[in-house]
Design an enzyme around this catalytic site. Sequence first.
Site, PDB file in Angstrom:
ATOM      1  N   LYS A   1      10.773 -15.636 -11.321  1.00 59.42           N
ATOM      2  CA  LYS A   1      10.435 -14.579 -12.292  1.00 59.42           C
ATOM      3  C   LYS A   1       9.280 -15.042 -13.169  1.00 59.42           C
ATOM      4  O   LYS A   1       8.339 -14.301 -13.424  1.00 59.42           O
ATOM      5  CB  LYS A   1      11.633 -14.239 -13.198  1.00 59.42           C
ATOM      6  CG  LYS A   1      12.731 -13.424 -12.587  1.00 59.42           C
ATOM      7  CD  LYS A   1      12.440 -11.948 -12.478  1.00 59.42           C
ATOM      8  CE  LYS A   1      11.895 -11.590 -11.131  1.00 59.42           C
ATOM      9  NZ  LYS A   1      12.810 -11.458 -10.025  1.00 59.42           N
TER      10      LYS A   1
ATOM     11  N   ARG B   1       3.363  -0.124  -5.160  1.00 56.49           N
ATOM     12  CA  ARG B   1       3.216  -0.665  -3.808  1.00 56.49           C
ATOM     13  C   ARG B   1       1.910  -1.428  -3.621  1.00 56.49           C
ATOM     14  O   ARG B   1       1.700  -2.077  -2.592  1.00 56.49           O
ATOM     15  CB  ARG B   1       3.267   0.467  -2.783  1.00 56.49           C
ATOM     16  CG  ARG B   1       4.585   1.183  -2.753  1.00 56.49           C
ATOM     17  CD  ARG B   1       4.525   2.339  -1.793  1.00 56.49           C
ATOM     18  NE  ARG B   1       4.516   1.902  -0.403  1.00 56.49           N
ATOM     19  CZ  ARG B   1       5.592   1.666   0.318  1.00 56.49           C
ATOM     20  NH1 ARG B   1       6.773   1.823  -0.219  1.00 56.49           N
ATOM     21  NH2 ARG B   1       5.500   1.282   1.563  1.00 56.49           N
TER      22      ARG B   1
ATOM     23  N   GLU C   1      15.652 -18.381  -9.169  1.00 58.05           N
ATOM     24  CA  GLU C   1      15.265 -17.032  -9.557  1.00 58.05           C
ATOM     25  C   GLU C   1      14.525 -17.065 -10.903  1.00 58.05           C
ATOM     26  O   GLU C   1      13.527 -16.355 -11.092  1.00 58.05           O
ATOM     27  CB  GLU C   1      16.514 -16.136  -9.622  1.00 58.05           C
ATOM     28  CG  GLU C   1      16.298 -14.714 -10.077  1.00 58.05           C
ATOM     29  CD  GLU C   1      15.311 -13.910  -9.229  1.00 58.05           C
ATOM     30  OE1 GLU C   1      14.883 -14.386  -8.184  1.00 58.05           O
ATOM     31  OE2 GLU C   1      14.943 -12.811  -9.674  1.00 58.05           O
TER      32      GLU C   1
ATOM     33  N   GLU D   1       5.865 -15.219 -11.216  1.00 57.11           N
ATOM     34  CA  GLU D   1       5.231 -13.989 -10.743  1.00 57.11           C
ATOM     35  C   GLU D   1       4.680 -13.131 -11.868  1.00 57.11           C
ATOM     36  O   GLU D   1       3.701 -12.428 -11.675  1.00 57.11           O
ATOM     37  CB  GLU D   1       6.150 -13.190  -9.824  1.00 57.11           C
ATOM     38  CG  GLU D   1       7.379 -12.634 -10.482  1.00 57.11           C
ATOM     39  CD  GLU D   1       8.268 -11.872  -9.502  1.00 57.11           C
ATOM     40  OE1 GLU D   1       7.776 -11.332  -8.517  1.00 57.11           O
ATOM     41  OE2 GLU D   1       9.484 -11.828  -9.757  1.00 57.11           O
TER      42      GLU D   1
ATOM     43  N   HIS E   1      15.264 -37.573  -7.659  1.00 53.16           N
ATOM     44  CA  HIS E   1      14.728 -38.003  -6.359  1.00 53.16           C
ATOM     45  C   HIS E   1      13.246 -37.684  -6.215  1.00 53.16           C
ATOM     46  O   HIS E   1      12.728 -37.645  -5.101  1.00 53.16           O
ATOM     47  CB  HIS E   1      15.537 -37.359  -5.226  1.00 53.16           C
ATOM     48  CG  HIS E   1      16.979 -37.770  -5.226  1.00 53.16           C
ATOM     49  ND1 HIS E   1      17.389 -39.055  -4.950  1.00 53.16           N
ATOM     50  CD2 HIS E   1      18.097 -37.078  -5.536  1.00 53.16           C
ATOM     51  CE1 HIS E   1      18.702 -39.133  -5.066  1.00 53.16           C
ATOM     52  NE2 HIS E   1      19.157 -37.940  -5.428  1.00 53.16           N
TER      53      HIS E   1
ATOM     54  N   LYS F   1       5.486  -4.132  -4.824  1.00 50.36           N
ATOM     55  CA  LYS F   1       6.953  -4.019  -4.867  1.00 50.36           C
ATOM     56  C   LYS F   1       7.594  -4.068  -3.484  1.00 50.36           C
ATOM     57  O   LYS F   1       8.665  -4.633  -3.317  1.00 50.36           O
ATOM     58  CB  LYS F   1       7.316  -2.711  -5.560  1.00 50.36           C
ATOM     59  CG  LYS F   1       8.801  -2.489  -5.711  1.00 50.36           C
ATOM     60  CD  LYS F   1       9.278  -2.925  -7.069  1.00 50.36           C
ATOM     61  CE  LYS F   1      10.771  -2.972  -7.189  1.00 50.36           C
ATOM     62  NZ  LYS F   1      11.192  -4.198  -7.857  1.00 50.36           N
TER      63      LYS F   1
ATOM     64  N   TRP G   1      -2.912  -2.709  -1.475  1.00 45.59           N
ATOM     65  CA  TRP G   1      -2.615  -4.124  -1.668  1.00 45.59           C
ATOM     66  C   TRP G   1      -3.320  -4.831  -0.516  1.00 45.59           C
ATOM     67  O   TRP G   1      -2.955  -4.679   0.642  1.00 45.59           O
ATOM     68  CB  TRP G   1      -1.107  -4.368  -1.617  1.00 45.59           C
ATOM     69  CG  TRP G   1      -0.721  -5.785  -1.872  1.00 45.59           C
ATOM     70  CD1 TRP G   1      -0.534  -6.381  -3.088  1.00 45.59           C
ATOM     71  CD2 TRP G   1      -0.449  -6.797  -0.889  1.00 45.59           C
ATOM     72  NE1 TRP G   1      -0.175  -7.700  -2.912  1.00 45.59           N
ATOM     73  CE2 TRP G   1      -0.121  -7.987  -1.585  1.00 45.59           C
ATOM     74  CE3 TRP G   1      -0.465  -6.825   0.504  1.00 45.59           C
ATOM     75  CZ2 TRP G   1       0.205  -9.170  -0.940  1.00 45.59           C
ATOM     76  CZ3 TRP G   1      -0.146  -8.015   1.149  1.00 45.59           C
ATOM     77  CH2 TRP G   1       0.180  -9.173   0.429  1.00 45.59           C
TER      78      TRP G   1
ATOM     79  N   CYS H   1       0.837  -1.190   0.000  1.00 45.60           N
ATOM     80  CA  CYS H   1       0.000   0.000   0.000  1.00 45.60           C
ATOM     81  C   CYS H   1       0.879   1.249   0.000  1.00 45.60           C
ATOM     82  O   CYS H   1       1.959   1.256   0.572  1.00 45.60           O
ATOM     83  CB  CYS H   1      -0.940   0.101   1.204  1.00 45.60           C
ATOM     84  SG  CYS H   1      -1.994  -1.328   1.405  1.00 45.60           S
TER      85      CYS H   1
ATOM     86  N   ASN I   1      -1.165   2.362   5.934  1.00 48.95           N
ATOM     87  CA  ASN I   1      -0.344   1.304   5.329  1.00 48.95           C
ATOM     88  C   ASN I   1       0.255   0.502   6.483  1.00 48.95           C
ATOM     89  O   ASN I   1       0.961   1.061   7.309  1.00 48.95           O
ATOM     90  CB  ASN I   1       0.766   1.963   4.489  1.00 48.95           C
ATOM     91  CG  ASN I   1       1.915   1.017   4.176  1.00 48.95           C
ATOM     92  OD1 ASN I   1       3.061   1.434   4.114  1.00 48.95           O
ATOM     93  ND2 ASN I   1       1.624  -0.233   3.976  1.00 48.95           N
ATOM     94  N   GLY I   2      -0.067  -0.788   6.532  1.00 49.75           N
ATOM     95  CA  GLY I   2       0.457  -1.612   7.627  1.00 49.75           C
ATOM     96  C   GLY I   2      -0.607  -2.604   8.050  1.00 49.75           C
ATOM     97  O   GLY I   2      -1.507  -2.925   7.263  1.00 49.75           O
TER      98      GLY I   2
END
Length: 628
Positions: free
Chosen positions: A507, A27, A503, A510, A526, A623, A74, A2, A100-101
């Site tokens: 990528k 955000r 990574e 997402e 395995h 982000k 968010w 947020c 925000n929080g």
Amino acid sequence: MCGIVALIGSREAGPQLLEGLRQLEYRGYDSAGIATVDPDGLHCLKAEGKLVNLIARFEAEGAPGHCGIGHTRWATHGKPEERNAHPHLDGSGQLAVVQNGIIENHRPLREGLQAEGVRFLSDTDTEVIPHLVARRLAHQETLGAKPSPALLLQAVREVLPGLHGAYALAVVWSRVPGALVVARRQAPLLIGLGEGEFLCASDTPALAGFTRTILPMEDGEVALLTPLGIELYNASGERVQRTPSLLTGTEHMADKRSFRHFMLKEIHEQPETAALWVARHLPEDALVALPLDESVYAGVENIQILACGTSRHASQVGAHLLEQLAGVPTNVFYASEFRYAPPPLRPHTLTIGVTQSGETADTLAALAMERERSQGLADPAFAPRLLGITNRPESSLGRLVPHVLDIGAGIEVGVAATKTFLGQLLAFYGLALAFAERRQGQPGVPDLASLRRLSSQLRGLPAVLRELVEDHDARCAELAHLFAETRDVIFLGRGINYPIAMEGALKLKEISYIHAEGYPAGEMKHGPIALLDSRVPVVSIAVPGMVFDKVLSNAQEAKARDAQLVGVAPACPDSELFDLLLPLPPVEELLSPLLTVIPMQLLSYHIAAHRGLDVDQPRNLAKSVTVE
Ligand code: F6R
């Protein structure tokens, strides 16, 4: 998560609030809203979805006033629907709050308010705040207080101690249209000082187009902003004065230039990220030059690294380097797990927090806990020693730890981290060289001549990257259509390239929403090998060196199960086994992650762009993850 903005001054607040939110949309972007106040009252507009929806409402309906607050969300508590979008109002519709929080004790607070007859309109944790502040205001008014900026400040300050959790918030009240109250605890908030006006925001991009003079708020601070000035109070309630700082450079402005997406622009900026790093930290006359105090290195016997997501993958490469180049035993932890199962404290440990945003709640909380754990011990061998690696030295991380290594990658807007990942890798190369230089003669540490060779190869990196990015951009754009129907992809790597396989998978997941797994190549047999058939491509990172033959054998095993093989490998007879090749230039294995990550980023980018997805703002993500 947020983003919040708040403005008070002499011009119309609405357009400036929306511009601030545009800069903060990275955000969170599932809904947005603003509330302005003028002598006629409070004007609140909200819209589900991207900011454009709110802008359309503002253009149609307007929201007058020279003071206001805004929020881009968010979702944490409550679905991404208009009724859960901020600002949230009190029952009279005169007081509005953005936050925000997470207010962790919102449930008992809500139940208490409901018992008193308060009606809630949203499912959010935030909505308790306007009701609590309104209750304090009403109480003061019954005692004879008149509406004033000071009264609003007092009411907010009375409510804050009862809120548990992390927050940054802004409050306006239509009965005092010339006042704005802001507060923060463990979530970022900065005040920008303009001429006769103040803008408050979660992050610098929202401020950079408005003013270069900023006052980052400290943890626990509360401020009253009026057109006449700022009254700032610390966590103990004392009035404080602080000198503002200046934002320098253009790195705080978000600009896509001619690229289709920020992510693509940021991938293309990586040669520049590397060039800047080399210029700052790899001078010709030294092995490496980092701006760190000697106390960071002296007597370190162990390193532990705390990070999340992509930053954790960079840290895994970092751990490999710190162990193999500098001989320092190093462990990497998910910051989100560390707090709840920390390892026993060890003497002479350096703890490194790695976070591009410097605001990841899990990482900050783990670092704070580690500091507290060791602070109480009498033995100086356990004294806390904390280092942060970040792209935002002015962030909460920068204020939490005494030593910071700034990766200096410039602002990254794409939610998927790319150039900051490369910057983090470079920071670890620098750190490992610096430790290795100081640990000459210790077991497993290469001699200075070998280290100098590595450092001189790193100096050549920007040129190599430039060619690699251009070449693979074109190649991956051509290949993307082959993955149009793909549902699962496996990424394989070994040794120092295992984190790069992880990574690559992250990528792809997402931004393209394709299921992907990153695996150590030798582990396939395995279990996961059971997943393979002709519909599951396998991306295999094979770099000549210690594990080259092993990785090729693992790739053969996948091919024998009909998997489509994509190789990230040098063009050589061995690489003929791959169905598709993303060729690498000759590179030493130890340096290879700096190159192998490029095809990972570009392949994911082009697959997602080919599918027409919102690459820069993928669903459900944000982000900076400022909630636990
Ligand atoms: C993925 C990504 C995330 C972040 C993670 C930690 O592309 O960006 O996985 O790496 O949320 O963020 P920072 O580095 O800001 O702590």
